[in-house]
Design a protein around this motif. Sequence first.
Motif, mmCIF file in Angstrom:
data_model
loop_
_atom_site.group_PDB
_atom_site.id
_atom_site.type_symbol
_atom_site.label_atom_id
_atom_site.label_comp_id
_atom_site.label_asym_id
_atom_site.label_seq_id
_atom_site.Cartn_x
_atom_site.Cartn_y
_atom_site.Cartn_z
ATOM 1 N N ASN A 1 46.793 38.341 37.851
ATOM 2 C CA ASN A 1 46.554 39.149 36.661
ATOM 3 C C ASN A 1 47.181 40.507 36.918
ATOM 4 N N VAL A 2 48.333 40.767 36.301
ATOM 5 C CA VAL A 2 49.111 41.966 36.624
ATOM 6 C C VAL A 2 48.979 43.051 35.562
ATOM 7 N N THR A 3 47.951 42.982 34.724
ATOM 8 C CA THR A 3 47.821 43.966 33.646
ATOM 9 C C THR A 3 47.574 45.377 34.162
ATOM 10 N N SER A 4 47.076 45.493 35.407
ATOM 11 C CA SER A 4 46.805 46.829 35.937
ATOM 12 C C SER A 4 48.052 47.510 36.475
ATOM 13 N N VAL A 5 49.170 46.773 36.576
ATOM 14 C CA VAL A 5 50.421 47.366 37.041
ATOM 15 C C VAL A 5 51.087 48.054 35.856
ATOM 16 N N LEU A 6 51.289 49.366 35.971
ATOM 17 C CA LEU A 6 51.723 50.146 34.822
ATOM 18 C C LEU A 6 53.213 50.019 34.533
ATOM 19 N N HIS A 7 54.003 49.702 35.506
ATOM 20 C CA HIS A 7 55.455 49.723 35.320
ATOM 21 C C HIS A 7 55.935 48.578 34.444
ATOM 22 N N ASP A 8 56.919 48.873 33.625
ATOM 23 C CA ASP A 8 57.548 47.826 32.810
ATOM 24 C C ASP A 8 58.621 47.160 33.657
ATOM 25 N N ILE A 9 58.161 46.321 34.596
ATOM 26 C CA ILE A 9 59.064 45.637 35.518
ATOM 27 C C ILE A 9 58.806 44.145 35.422
ATOM 28 N N GLY A 10 59.613 43.372 36.125
ATOM 29 C CA GLY A 10 59.485 41.930 36.060
ATOM 30 C C GLY A 10 58.159 41.428 36.609
ATOM 31 N N CYS B 1 42.320 42.060 42.073
ATOM 32 C CA CYS B 1 41.763 42.077 43.431
ATOM 33 C C CYS B 1 40.331 41.573 43.431
ATOM 34 N N HIS B 2 39.614 41.835 42.359
ATOM 35 C CA HIS B 2 38.245 41.335 42.248
ATOM 36 C C HIS B 2 38.248 39.806 42.223
ATOM 37 N N GLU B 3 39.143 39.243 41.450
ATOM 38 C CA GLU B 3 39.238 37.781 41.356
ATOM 39 C C GLU B 3 39.681 37.180 42.679
ATOM 40 N N VAL B 4 40.664 37.816 43.318
ATOM 41 C CA VAL B 4 41.161 37.330 44.607
ATOM 42 C C VAL B 4 40.051 37.356 45.655
ATOM 43 N N SER B 5 39.252 38.424 45.642
ATOM 44 C CA SER B 5 38.168 38.546 46.626
ATOM 45 C C SER B 5 37.165 37.408 46.470
ATOM 46 N N LYS B 6 36.878 37.035 45.239
ATOM 47 C CA LYS B 6 35.962 35.916 44.998
ATOM 48 C C LYS B 6 36.527 34.631 45.591
ATOM 49 N N ILE B 7 37.805 34.386 45.344
ATOM 50 C CA ILE B 7 38.418 33.142 45.810
ATOM 51 C C ILE B 7 38.498 33.118 47.337
ATOM 52 N N HIS C 1 29.319 42.166 46.300
ATOM 53 C CA HIS C 1 29.051 41.188 47.356
ATOM 54 C C HIS C 1 29.709 39.871 46.947
ATOM 55 N N PHE C 2 30.819 39.560 47.590
ATOM 56 C CA PHE C 2 31.548 38.325 47.277
ATOM 57 C C PHE C 2 31.078 37.214 48.227
ATOM 58 N N LYS C 3 30.660 36.112 47.637
ATOM 59 C CA LYS C 3 30.199 34.988 48.457
ATOM 60 C C LYS C 3 30.303 33.697 47.658
ATOM 61 N N ASP C 4 30.847 32.655 48.301
ATOM 62 C CA ASP C 4 30.971 31.328 47.673
ATOM 63 C C ASP C 4 31.675 31.384 46.315
ATOM 64 N N GLY C 5 32.679 32.256 46.222
ATOM 65 C CA GLY C 5 33.474 32.319 44.995
ATOM 66 C C GLY C 5 32.834 33.113 43.870
ATOM 67 N N LYS C 6 31.745 33.817 44.141
ATOM 68 C CA LYS C 6 31.071 34.602 43.110
ATOM 69 C C LYS C 6 30.886 36.038 43.600
ATOM 70 N N CYS C 7 30.640 36.940 42.634
ATOM 71 C CA CYS C 7 30.378 38.333 42.977
ATOM 72 C C CYS C 7 29.013 38.733 42.442
ATOM 73 N N SER C 8 28.336 39.580 43.197
ATOM 74 C CA SER C 8 27.002 40.035 42.807
ATOM 75 C C SER C 8 27.008 40.785 41.481
ATOM 76 N N CYS C 9 28.156 41.353 41.096
ATOM 77 C CA CYS C 9 28.218 42.107 39.838
ATOM 78 C C CYS C 9 28.323 41.195 38.622
ATOM 79 N N LEU C 10 28.491 39.881 38.870
ATOM 80 C CA LEU C 10 28.645 38.900 37.785
ATOM 81 C C LEU C 10 29.795 39.284 36.855
ATOM 82 N N ASP C 11 30.840 39.846 37.475
ATOM 83 C CA ASP C 11 32.059 40.258 36.760
ATOM 84 C C ASP C 11 31.785 41.350 35.730
ATOM 85 N N TYR C 12 30.761 42.156 35.984
ATOM 86 C CA TYR C 12 30.414 43.250 35.079
ATOM 87 C C TYR C 12 30.425 44.533 35.899
#
Length: 635
Positions: free
Chosen positions: A547-556, A598-604, A623-634
């Motif tokens: 998920n590259v939406t956080s990269v600001l540059h208009d690059i490939g 990075c949040h998604e990658v950390s879960k995986i 807290h990332f564990k077993d593919g989930k995060c304690s924040c429940l993606d919030y």
Amino acid sequence: MFAYKPKSLFPSLPKHISNSLLSHSSSSSSSLVSALPPRPSLRQTKQAHAHIIVSGHAAYSPLLSHLLCLLSLSPTTPFHYSLSLYHSIKYPSVFATNNMIRCFAKSDSPLLSLLLFSSSILRSCVKPNNHTFTFLLQACSRAMALTEGAQVHAVVVKLGFGGYVFVSNALIHLYCSCSRIECSKRVFEENVSSRDVVTWNSMLTAFVRDEQIGVAEKLFEEMPARDVISWSTMISGYVQNGRLEQGLACFKRMREEGIRMNEATLVSVLSASAQLGLLEHGRLVHSLAESLNFPLTACLGTALIDMYAKCGCIEQSKLLFKNMTQRDIWTWNVMICGLASHGLGKEALALFDRFVDEGFRPANVTFIGVLGACSRAGLVTEGRHHFKLMTEKYGILPEMEHYGCMVDILGRAGFVDEAVELIEKMTVSPDPVLWATLLGACKIHGSIELGEKIGNKLLELDPTHDGHYVQLANIYAKARKWEDVVRVRRLMAEQNTNKAAGWSLIEAQGKVHKFVAGDREHERSLEIHKMLETIGTRIAEAGYSPNVTSVLHDIGEEEKENVIKEHSERLAMAFGLLVTEAGECIRIMKNLRVCEDCHEVSKIISKVFEREIIVRDGSRFHHFKDGKCSCLDYW
């Protein structure tokens, strides 16, 4: 039938003391006082006073003066009792008057000591001594009465008492208390021959309080002798001024020199460990406190709870809190805020209810923790309720932090219009942080028009703050409005403002390792990047898509993926996987909010590599564990 046996006049005194007092007829007056313990209770002192009266010694001034001395040393003496005892002395000596001045200095009206000095010493034939001025200056310090203190200083100089070390120390403390550091320094330099370790420590404290850490360092190195107060003052000065690593280095030097630490030292070092997220160092300090048999006071216990919470060990914080026998309002506040930072919103609210049930009255910081808990857990209804409770039941006027929490609660939950309405009804002007919080909500919910309006407003309010440009550019990037992204970045460059560099810390192998995005400076950089490739392969097999939406540059797209996979926390995770044992928890601290990818990658990673990963970002714990995060993606 039964012989009458009178009860002791002194039931709370030891038997040998009671007997001594009863046999006053064969004892001198001084033995009556010397029979008391060094620190008698108020009841014991009053019983001795009563016996002095009934035994006909009430007119003996030295005896009453010594009782007054004992009262002046007691931390819980009723002021009016001390005054009545003083008034019962027909011709008070300077010793009696000094002790009454000391009692005044400890009271709620310390400046009354000046009236006593004026009436009992200046207007009589009793001559003051160096102790008189020491106690008078203590009273002025407690009242932060600079003008009156300066007048006392003038009398000190006039009567020639300036060379006494205790008087000099009291003068330095007075001017330090009144934030007149140059005056403290002048007194210090004028009395070179009248210095002890307290003099040096007082001056050191003055510079630390005035945030002159460089000057304090120089003075510290010049000290002919240092005690635990010297070291503790220097360490706390570093920590309070954000120079955390230097504070820990100073603590290390202190230990190497064999100085026994005090509670203040431990609390300062625990604070530094907490702010840096150094769990192992915090654990070391905890073990030192236990090995030296420090009692778990409210202050030390609170510092330990805070350290463990900020280092990701919230369960240890909860255990400490449960086992503490002494808790003050700050203990509860720290525990509530700790639970909030870990996303345990409902636990934080339950603890708040216990806090109130136990008779504590919440302060404004308590509600910052409570509202923060609601924000991180998405508890909108509870947030509204507690904000109303704070204002209506407890009469606490909302400060900017409270409004910030409420705007965050409403904005992140999608109630952007309600958040705007709350800001518009504020009785004080919203600060840029509040608008920036709402701007973040606009980014989450794709409110481009409102976000653009707020973003431009922020650039007007604070054109040098890099975060405002970044947030506005993020909103445009999410909407794929690259021309606007370029325009914002151009404005950012024109203001000579650069995006704050993201960094991540990981504590391993007895050292703290710091990474920045794209870092190749680490001594094991080749292994780290090889591990990154392994991570990339394994998470791709597990279904990861960048998920590259956080990269600001208009690059490939491919270039964006290369940029994002070298974010600082990923480098820290790769290093953690290299140097820790299989199954061991990896703990990372970063200065900025974790990005979505990075949040998604950390879960995986937590699932694929079977590791618990705890990340403390600029907002909260994940807290990332077993593919989930304690924040429940919030977050």
